[in-house]
Design a protein around this motif. Structure first.
Motif, mmCIF file in Angstrom:
data_model
loop_
_atom_site.group_PDB
_atom_site.id
_atom_site.type_symbol
_atom_site.label_atom_id
_atom_site.label_comp_id
_atom_site.label_asym_id
_atom_site.label_seq_id
_atom_site.Cartn_x
_atom_site.Cartn_y
_atom_site.Cartn_z
ATOM 1 N N ASP A 221 0.738 -1.329 -0.002
ATOM 2 C CA ASP A 221 -0.013 0.161 0.034
ATOM 3 C C ASP A 221 0.815 1.344 -0.029
ATOM 4 O OD1 ASP A 221 -2.551 1.269 0.040
ATOM 5 O OD2 ASP A 221 -2.598 1.640 1.920
ATOM 6 N N LYS A 222 1.876 1.245 -0.823
ATOM 7 C CA LYS A 222 2.690 2.384 -0.905
ATOM 8 C C LYS A 222 2.325 3.292 -2.068
ATOM 9 C CE LYS A 222 6.747 0.662 1.431
ATOM 10 N NZ LYS A 222 8.518 0.392 0.900
ATOM 11 N N ASN A 223 2.946 4.538 -1.963
ATOM 12 C CA ASN A 223 2.377 5.491 -3.276
ATOM 13 C C ASN A 223 3.285 5.139 -4.574
ATOM 14 O OD1 ASN A 223 5.017 6.901 -2.952
ATOM 15 N ND2 ASN A 223 4.122 7.825 -1.160
ATOM 16 N N VAL A 224 3.072 5.550 -5.294
ATOM 17 C CA VAL A 224 3.799 5.204 -6.851
ATOM 18 C C VAL A 224 5.231 5.456 -6.822
ATOM 19 C CG1 VAL A 224 3.989 5.690 -9.290
ATOM 20 C CG2 VAL A 224 1.838 5.683 -8.284
ATOM 21 N N VAL A 225 5.614 6.744 -6.129
ATOM 22 C CA VAL A 225 7.034 6.958 -6.243
ATOM 23 C C VAL A 225 7.700 5.937 -4.977
ATOM 24 C CG1 VAL A 225 8.969 8.749 -5.521
ATOM 25 C CG2 VAL A 225 6.624 9.403 -6.802
ATOM 26 N N ASP A 226 7.126 5.887 -3.840
ATOM 27 C CA ASP A 226 7.832 4.806 -2.920
ATOM 28 C C ASP A 226 8.071 3.604 -3.502
ATOM 29 O OD1 ASP A 226 8.370 6.823 -1.112
ATOM 30 O OD2 ASP A 226 6.424 6.594 0.036
ATOM 31 N N ALA A 227 6.886 3.107 -4.284
ATOM 32 C CA ALA A 227 6.683 1.857 -4.719
ATOM 33 C C ALA A 227 8.039 1.616 -5.779
ATOM 34 C CB ALA A 227 5.335 1.377 -5.333
ATOM 35 N N LEU A 228 8.147 2.644 -6.708
ATOM 36 C CA LEU A 228 9.205 2.541 -7.576
ATOM 37 C C LEU A 228 10.522 2.441 -7.077
ATOM 38 C CD1 LEU A 228 7.582 4.688 -10.252
ATOM 39 C CD2 LEU A 228 7.995 2.297 -10.734
ATOM 40 N N GLY A 229 10.881 3.151 -5.780
ATOM 41 C CA GLY A 229 11.918 3.167 -5.188
ATOM 42 C C GLY A 229 12.444 1.907 -4.509
ATOM 43 N N GLU A 230 11.347 1.095 -3.854
ATOM 44 C CA GLU A 230 11.500 -0.003 -3.280
ATOM 45 C C GLU A 230 11.767 -0.996 -4.204
ATOM 46 O OE1 GLU A 230 11.642 -3.130 -0.311
ATOM 47 O OE2 GLU A 230 11.927 -0.672 -0.251
ATOM 48 N N GLY A 231 11.102 -0.898 -5.552
ATOM 49 C CA GLY A 231 11.070 -1.980 -6.414
ATOM 50 C C GLY A 231 12.789 -1.801 -6.849
ATOM 51 N N TRP A 232 13.133 -0.550 -7.014
ATOM 52 C CA TRP A 232 14.557 -0.239 -7.569
ATOM 53 C C TRP A 232 15.569 -1.021 -6.677
ATOM 54 C CZ3 TRP A 232 16.656 2.173 -11.808
ATOM 55 C CH2 TRP A 232 17.960 2.449 -11.944
ATOM 56 N N ASN A 233 15.411 -0.755 -5.358
ATOM 57 C CA ASN A 233 16.208 -1.313 -4.498
ATOM 58 C C ASN A 233 16.307 -2.974 -4.484
ATOM 59 O OD1 ASN A 233 16.868 1.089 -3.489
ATOM 60 N ND2 ASN A 233 15.384 1.389 -1.941
ATOM 61 N N LEU A 234 15.327 -3.587 -4.743
ATOM 62 C CA LEU A 234 15.133 -5.058 -4.442
ATOM 63 C C LEU A 234 15.540 -5.435 -5.954
ATOM 64 C CD1 LEU A 234 11.364 -5.461 -3.457
ATOM 65 C CD2 LEU A 234 13.437 -5.909 -1.996
ATOM 66 N N ILE A 235 15.258 -4.794 -7.194
ATOM 67 C CA ILE A 235 15.857 -5.127 -8.175
ATOM 68 C C ILE A 235 17.600 -5.127 -8.472
ATOM 69 C CG2 ILE A 235 15.849 -5.150 -10.811
ATOM 70 C CD1 ILE A 235 13.571 -6.669 -9.550
ATOM 71 N N THR A 236 17.966 -3.719 -7.982
ATOM 72 C CA THR A 236 19.372 -3.592 -8.144
ATOM 73 C C THR A 236 20.325 -4.442 -7.358
ATOM 74 O OG1 THR A 236 18.958 -1.606 -6.792
ATOM 75 C CG2 THR A 236 19.083 -1.354 -9.270
ATOM 76 N N GLN A 237 19.759 -4.750 -6.252
ATOM 77 C CA GLN A 237 20.470 -5.555 -5.181
ATOM 78 C C GLN A 237 20.508 -6.888 -5.850
ATOM 79 O OE1 GLN A 237 18.846 -5.350 -1.322
ATOM 80 N NE2 GLN A 237 19.219 -2.741 -1.201
ATOM 81 N N ASN A 238 19.760 -7.396 -6.648
ATOM 82 C CA ASN A 238 19.863 -8.763 -7.057
ATOM 83 C C ASN A 238 19.672 -8.767 -8.776
ATOM 84 O OD1 ASN A 238 19.064 -10.360 -4.562
ATOM 85 N ND2 ASN A 238 17.733 -8.776 -4.425
ATOM 86 N N PHE A 239 20.599 -7.739 -9.443
ATOM 87 C CA PHE A 239 20.347 -7.353 -10.685
ATOM 88 C C PHE A 239 20.273 -8.842 -11.606
ATOM 89 C CE2 PHE A 239 22.052 -6.005 -14.832
ATOM 90 C CZ PHE A 239 21.430 -4.557 -14.901
ATOM 91 N N TRP A 240 21.220 -9.736 -11.721
ATOM 92 C CA TRP A 240 21.498 -10.433 -12.716
ATOM 93 C C TRP A 240 20.350 -11.725 -12.458
ATOM 94 C CZ3 TRP A 240 23.490 -9.244 -16.806
ATOM 95 C CH2 TRP A 240 24.430 -8.159 -16.897
ATOM 96 N N LYS A 241 19.885 -11.883 -11.188
ATOM 97 C CA LYS A 241 18.893 -12.714 -10.994
ATOM 98 C C LYS A 241 17.657 -12.139 -11.502
ATOM 99 C CE LYS A 241 18.294 -14.716 -6.839
ATOM 100 N NZ LYS A 241 17.871 -14.818 -4.982
ATOM 101 N N ALA A 242 17.139 -11.080 -11.332
ATOM 102 C CA ALA A 242 16.046 -10.360 -11.798
ATOM 103 C C ALA A 242 16.121 -10.508 -13.294
ATOM 104 C CB ALA A 242 15.832 -9.195 -11.352
ATOM 105 N N ILE A 243 17.098 -9.979 -14.000
ATOM 106 C CA ILE A 243 17.158 -10.004 -15.272
ATOM 107 C C ILE A 243 17.015 -11.600 -16.056
ATOM 108 C CG2 ILE A 243 18.710 -9.549 -17.616
ATOM 109 C CD1 ILE A 243 19.605 -6.982 -15.959
ATOM 110 N N GLY A 244 17.907 -12.491 -15.245
ATOM 111 C CA GLY A 244 17.888 -13.856 -15.664
ATOM 112 C C GLY A 244 16.572 -14.563 -15.618
#
Length: 315
Positions: free
Chosen positions: A195-218
């Motif tokens: 239940d986060k707003n759009v900016v916070d959700a994109l920020g959290e999503g960015w953190n989760l993906i960048t910390q696990n970059f190759w796993k997410a892309i793969g």
């Protein structure tokens, strides 16, 4: 006569490696195929009719332009090439509007479905519960889509820039594409689940993906490839039917403007569009598995809850 046994709950909130996520996806898909498809058909009925109408306009327009002959049900508009061009343009515009609406709806439904599945520890929820989740977050969903359009514009600029870089540029295009898919998909889960707003959700999503970059892309690449293969297999039979009929039309000089070719090509186009939308839902399930896995890896919520439960039991 025995009753059906309740299906085993697949724990989603577990830190899994690359291979485990791939295996889990097909296990989850197999278990939830029937229930989710029922929800998909229930809330897409009017849009499926709209896609059928769009398919008819597009097919009639193309056939009319090719043959310049009268085209059955739309004969009241005349048989000029300009009139059939109008059918095609109107069909294209309606397609754009309907497809965007359908894409947003099903992106939301697949996300809400997986969230309810995790919350209820299985399929013990009604399809209305999924719709209520979407309806209650409709404002945020619209805001997210509008923001996504801006991100897509920036992404296209990046893609154009990368096209000027030979070979390596193409490699980075694919990386950027799958990164965007993972980031947007995981962020959408963050927004609805937490239940986060759009900016916070994109920020959290960015953190989760960048910390696990190759796993997410793969994961997005491999499962995207496998889903595409599944998509092609599903389309194989109707494609063969349409192909054989097209060969028959060419060999026997059958009038394209007759009713049968129009109906066949319309149904074929509509089926293709419906399957495309359904495949989009399957792709969002990929990001759902990523979200729960990466979130658990980062915050250990499920692990801590289990430890607390063990501690309470021992007291």
């Amino acid at each position: 006569m025995t009753k059906d046994q309740p299906k085993k709950f697949i724990e989603l909130r577990i830190d899994r490696d690359f291979g485990e996520i791939i295996s889990l996806y097909f296990e989850f898909f197999k278990q939830n195929l029937k229930k989710f498809t029922n929800i998909f058909l229930s809330y897409n009925g009017i849009f499926l009719i709209g896609l059928l109408l769009v398919s008819y306009l597009l097919v009639s327009g193309v056939i009319g332009i090719i043959t310049s002959n009268d085209n059955s049900l739309l004969s009241s508009f005349g048989n000029s090439e300009a009139a059939y061009s109008l059918y095609f343009i109107v069909g294209g515009l309606l397609f754009f509007v309907i497809f965007i609406m359908v894409a947003v709806l099903n992106y939301s439904l697949s996300t809400a479905y997986m969230i309810k599945y995790e919350e209820q520890k299985g399929q013990d929820f009604k399809k209305g519960d999924v719709w209520d989740t979407v309806k209650n977050k409709l404002g945020k969903i619209i805001s997210f889509i509008l923001t996504l359009m801006l991100l897509f514009f920036g992404f296209m600029i990046l893609i154009i820039f990368l096209t000027f870089i030979p070979i390596i540029g193409m490699f980075f295009q694919y990386i950027a594409q799958y990164f965007l898919m993972a980031w947007v998909g995981v962020s959408f889960f963050v927004m609805l689940k937490e239940d986060k707003n759009v900016v916070d959700a994109l920020g959290e999503g960015w953190n989760l993906i960048t910390q696990n970059f190759w796993k997410a892309i793969g994961v997005n690449f491999i499962l995207g490839l496998l889903i595409t293969i599944l998509f092609m297999i599903i389309l194989m039979i109707p494609s063969v039917i349409v192909g054989v009929y097209t060969f028959h039309v060419i060999q026997n000089e059958v009038e394209l403007s007759s009713l049968v070719p129009t109906i066949l090509y319309t149904l074929g186009t509509c089926f293709f569009l419906i399957i495309t939308v359904y495949v989009q839902c399957l792709s969002q399930f990929v990001n759902g598995l990523l979200y729960f896995s990466l979130h658990e890896k980062t915050y250990n919520i499920n692990t801590r809850n289990k430890i607390d439960q063990i501690g309470n039991t021992d007291q």
